[in-house]
Design a protein around this motif. Structure first.
Motif, PDB file in Angstrom:
ATOM      1  N   PRO A  90       0.825  -1.227   0.000  1.00 44.34           N
ATOM      2  CA  PRO A  90       0.000   0.000   0.000  1.00 44.34           C
ATOM      3  C   PRO A  90       0.850   1.265   0.000  1.00 44.34           C
ATOM      4  CG  PRO A  90      -0.909  -1.594   1.522  1.00 44.34           C
ATOM      5  CD  PRO A  90       0.411  -2.146   1.091  1.00 44.34           C
ATOM      6  N   GLN A  91       1.965   1.264   0.794  1.00 42.39           N
ATOM      7  CA  GLN A  91       2.840   2.430   0.815  1.00 42.39           C
ATOM      8  C   GLN A  91       3.556   2.614  -0.536  1.00 42.39           C
ATOM      9  OE1 GLN A  91       2.474   0.112   3.092  1.00 42.39           O
ATOM     10  NE2 GLN A  91       2.932   0.831   5.201  1.00 42.39           N
ATOM     11  N   VAL A  93       2.301   1.760  -3.431  1.00 41.31           N
ATOM     12  CA  VAL A  93       1.285   2.305  -4.352  1.00 41.31           C
ATOM     13  C   VAL A  93       1.133   3.810  -4.146  1.00 41.31           C
ATOM     14  CG1 VAL A  93      -1.161   2.282  -4.954  1.00 41.31           C
ATOM     15  CG2 VAL A  93       0.070   0.116  -4.611  1.00 41.31           C
ATOM     16  N   GLU A  94       1.167   4.254  -2.886  1.00 41.98           N
ATOM     17  CA  GLU A  94       1.076   5.685  -2.604  1.00 41.98           C
ATOM     18  C   GLU A  94       2.276   6.427  -3.201  1.00 41.98           C
ATOM     19  OE1 GLU A  94      -1.294   7.556  -1.284  1.00 41.98           O
ATOM     20  OE2 GLU A  94      -2.524   5.737  -1.317  1.00 41.98           O
ATOM     21  N   ALA A  95       3.438   5.778  -3.135  1.00 37.88           N
ATOM     22  CA  ALA A  95       4.627   6.395  -3.731  1.00 37.88           C
ATOM     23  C   ALA A  95       4.464   6.548  -5.244  1.00 37.88           C
ATOM     24  CB  ALA A  95       5.865   5.567  -3.418  1.00 37.88           C
ATOM     25  N   ARG A  97       1.608   6.925  -6.791  1.00 39.27           N
ATOM     26  CA  ARG A  97       0.668   8.025  -6.979  1.00 39.27           C
ATOM     27  C   ARG A  97       1.340   9.378  -6.778  1.00 39.27           C
ATOM     28  NH1 ARG A  97      -4.363   5.390  -3.497  1.00 39.27           N
ATOM     29  NH2 ARG A  97      -5.071   3.945  -5.141  1.00 39.27           N
ATOM     30  N   ALA A  98       2.357   9.401  -5.894  1.00 44.79           N
ATOM     31  CA  ALA A  98       3.043  10.654  -5.584  1.00 44.79           C
ATOM     32  C   ALA A  98       4.073  11.037  -6.641  1.00 44.79           C
ATOM     33  CB  ALA A  98       3.726  10.556  -4.225  1.00 44.79           C
TER      34      ALA A  98
END
Length: 395
Positions: A90-91, A93-95, A97-98
């Motif tokens: 999940p982290q 995936v956030e990266a 997106r960022a």
């Protein structure tokens, strides 16, 4: 093998893992930099400008990965691959997106995956860079085009104003005669032109011209027509008085024919011109390849004036004839360019020309009525330049 100069940067505080990845990528032909901390990695990134950074999601420094991500994202020609444990997808995936472009799972079970991800990311990055450069070139080209179009609009606006200033007043009344004209260009500039003027105390002259083609080049030819006509009139007026002069329409057409040919503009004109003698109440006119012929409306009937001649500006040996008629007590003389025929019913030119006199009769030779009958509303776009002139005398 990669092209020489492709530089990568691996940022990871696990020295064994970092060295393993670096060795694999060096064997693939890359130049690989290594950093054990975010601070060291940022320093090397600033100094070496690598194309791709591989960075551990969880460095020992607080906000270490975030700092690296921010720096790489701010660089237009660099990409970031995040390295994260499989338990922290999940982290990762956030990266993505960022701003990160891809990710690698740690521990690395298949070291070949490193090469695959790096090459894939570099390909995507280079494609993105190329697309950006193409977009920048297109934007620059569009900006240049907009500037050129604005220059063209400005030039056309100036040309349009010149044409308007050359046109005679409408309506214009001189003695017993009233002249009206309307020109509707298919483009911003018109290849049609109309003029009427007094040449002596007892003579009035007029002409209608339709230059071949459209747009600026044809509009320029109308300026030349005005100049040549004015010059011929000046030469015949050099005596300095206002007595009648031999301003014959055939001479005008012949003069313009020689002028256009000598100028080599690649333009020719269909035109008709006439001179009214107020003393003997006659009209002398000449035809230069122009259709439709003038229509004389009198006593409720409209009839074509007769005559023919070659287009003006095409044939060196062209000769133009004068035709002379007596003018009725009350009449309207309607002259129009062939663009008007696009507004007349009929499937052939002959049909349209046959129908035109009935339209003039219905409108009684009146300019406003004719405009309405032809459907020439203000602002309407037409496929061809349209010019219309009405000369009338109502006693």
């Amino acid at each position: 093998m990669q092209l020489t100069g492709t530089t990568l940067l691996v940022i990871d505080d696990d020295s064994a893992f970092r060295q393993n990845i670096a060795t694999r990528l060096q064997n693939c032909g890359f130049e690989v930099l290594q950093a054990a901390s975010a601070a060291d990695g940022l320093q090397q990134f600033s100094a070496q400008r690598p194309e791709l950074v591989l960075c551990n999601l969880h460095l020992a420094e607080p906000e270490g990965f975030a700092s690296v991500l921010q720096a790489v994202s701010a660089a237009a020609d660099a990409s970031l691959v995040v390295i994260a444990p499989s338990t922290q997808m999940p982290q990762a995936v956030e990266a993505l997106r960022a701003g990160a472009q891809d990710y690698l799972i740690k521990p690395m079970l298949d070291i070949a995956m490193v090469e695959l991800v790096v090459k894939r990311t570099l390909d995507q990055s280079r494609l993105r860079i190329e697309n950006r450069r193409i977009r920048e070139r297109l934007e620059a080209a569009n900006s240049e085009l907009e500037n050129r179009l604005q220059e063209l609009k400005d030039d056309q606006a100036a040309g349009h104003q010149v044409q308007l200033n050359m046109l005679p007043q409408s309506p214009w009344v001189s003695g017993e005669y009233t002249f009206e004209r309307r020109i509707i260009p298919s483009l911003y500039l018109s290849g049609d032109f109309v003029d009427y003027f007094r040449i002596s105390d007892t003579q009035l002259a007029f002409y209608l011209a339709d230059v071949s083609g459209h747009g600026a080049s044809s509009a320029f030819a109308t300026v030349l027509l005005k100049f040549m006509t004015t010059r011929l009139l000046y030469e015949q007026r050099r005596q300095g008085d206002s007595s009648p002069i031999a301003f014959l329409p055939s001479d005008v057409l012949g003069h313009i024919n020689r002028g256009l040919i000598s100028c080599k503009l690649g333009k020719h004109v269909t035109m008709l011109g006439g001179v009214i003698d107020e003393t003997d109440n006659t009209l002398t006119y000449s035809i230069g390849g122009h259709l439709p012929l003038p229509l004389l409306y009198a006593n409720g009937q409209a009839t074509y004036l007769q005559g023919k001649g070659k287009p003006v500006g095409l044939f060196v040996d062209a000769q133009y004839e004068n035709h002379k008629i007596d003018l009725p007590t009350a009449f309207s003389l309607v002259l129009c360019s062939d663009g008007v025929l696009d507004c007349v019913e009929g499937t052939t030119l002959r049909n349209k020309e046959a129908h035109l006199p009935a339209m003039v009769e219905k409108c009684e030779g009146n300019m406003q009525a004719l405009l309405g009958s032809f459907g020439l509303q203000p602002g309407k776009v037409m496929p061809d330049d349209i010019s219309l002139m009405v000369l009338s005398r109502n006693r």
